[in-house]
Design a protein around this motif. Structure first.
Motif, PDB file in Angstrom:
ATOM      1  N   SER A  82       0.867  -1.374   0.111  1.00  0.00           N
ATOM      2  CA  SER A  82      -0.133   0.075  -0.148  1.00  0.00           C
ATOM      3  C   SER A  82       0.905   1.397   0.009  1.00  0.00           C
ATOM      4  N   GLU A  83       1.797   1.227   0.585  1.00  0.00           N
ATOM      5  CA  GLU A  83       2.857   2.371   0.845  1.00  0.00           C
ATOM      6  C   GLU A  83       4.374   1.916   0.481  1.00  0.00           C
ATOM      7  N   PRO A  84       4.518   1.704  -0.823  1.00  0.00           N
ATOM      8  CA  PRO A  84       6.097   1.228  -0.910  1.00  0.00           C
ATOM      9  C   PRO A  84       7.202   1.912  -0.672  1.00  0.00           C
ATOM     10  N   GLU A  85       6.975   3.091  -0.946  1.00  0.00           N
ATOM     11  CA  GLU A  85       8.430   4.020  -0.524  1.00  0.00           C
ATOM     12  C   GLU A  85       8.420   4.066   0.798  1.00  0.00           C
ATOM     13  N   THR A  86       7.375   4.265   1.458  1.00  0.00           N
ATOM     14  CA  THR A  86       7.508   4.625   3.034  1.00  0.00           C
ATOM     15  C   THR A  86       7.912   3.525   3.638  1.00  0.00           C
ATOM     16  N   ALA A  87       7.356   2.264   3.532  1.00  0.00           N
ATOM     17  CA  ALA A  87       7.598   1.000   3.757  1.00  0.00           C
ATOM     18  C   ALA A  87       9.301   0.372   3.559  1.00  0.00           C
ATOM     19  N   LYS A  88       9.541   0.997   2.682  1.00  0.00           N
ATOM     20  CA  LYS A  88      10.965   0.515   2.190  1.00  0.00           C
ATOM     21  C   LYS A  88      12.061   1.280   2.914  1.00  0.00           C
ATOM     22  N   TYR A  89      11.806   2.625   3.083  1.00  0.00           N
ATOM     23  CA  TYR A  89      12.353   3.338   3.894  1.00  0.00           C
ATOM     24  C   TYR A  89      12.417   2.786   5.119  1.00  0.00           C
ATOM     25  N   PHE A  90      11.445   2.569   5.916  1.00  0.00           N
ATOM     26  CA  PHE A  90      11.466   2.033   7.295  1.00  0.00           C
ATOM     27  C   PHE A  90      12.293   0.471   7.430  1.00  0.00           C
TER      28      PHE A  90
END
Length: 124
Positions: A82-90
């Motif tokens: 659902s939020e690939p960029e935010t989740a990848k950063y995490f």
């Protein structure tokens, strides 16, 4: 197949989770998309991790390389959808968070405000 909160809680009672964490995790797992929820239910009953990857990341990678607990790995994989960029950063920050000396305390006080029978079920 379905998982009630009672069954979920008893399965993870001996793990290092507080009651509040179990409630939060149950609700998060219940709200995942159909594919993610189905993979979780299968793992819950069989112990088989899904072999699919989301944004190049698998549950096995999160568990074996980043020391995620399986429940957290399923939630992270769903978040990557659902939020690939935010989740990848995490995910990239996980090793730093896990190696930190900071203790992330969660209140495990069951105030009785929520009725476990109202939590529903996690279904596949």
């Amino acid at each position: 197949m379905k998982i009630t909160f009672e069954k979920f809680r008893s399965a993870f009672d001996n793990e290092d989770y507080t009651y509040s964490e179990l409630v939060h995790l149950f609700k998060a797992l219940k709200s995942m998309d159909n594919e993610s929820r189905k993979s979780f239910v299968k793992w819950f009953f069989t112990g088989e991790l899904p072999d699919n990857q989301v944004e190049g990341i698998s549950a096995e990678y999160l568990i074996n390389n980043l020391n995620c607990k399986p429940l957290n790995a399923f939630i992270i994989l769903d978040w990557l959808k659902s939020e690939p960029e935010t989740a990848k950063y995490f995910v990239m920050k996980l090793p730093i968070l896990f190696n930190s000396q900071e203790n992330f305390a969660v209140d495990n006080n069951n105030s009785g405000e929520e009725n476990e029978s109202d939590f529903g079920e996690i279904t596949d």
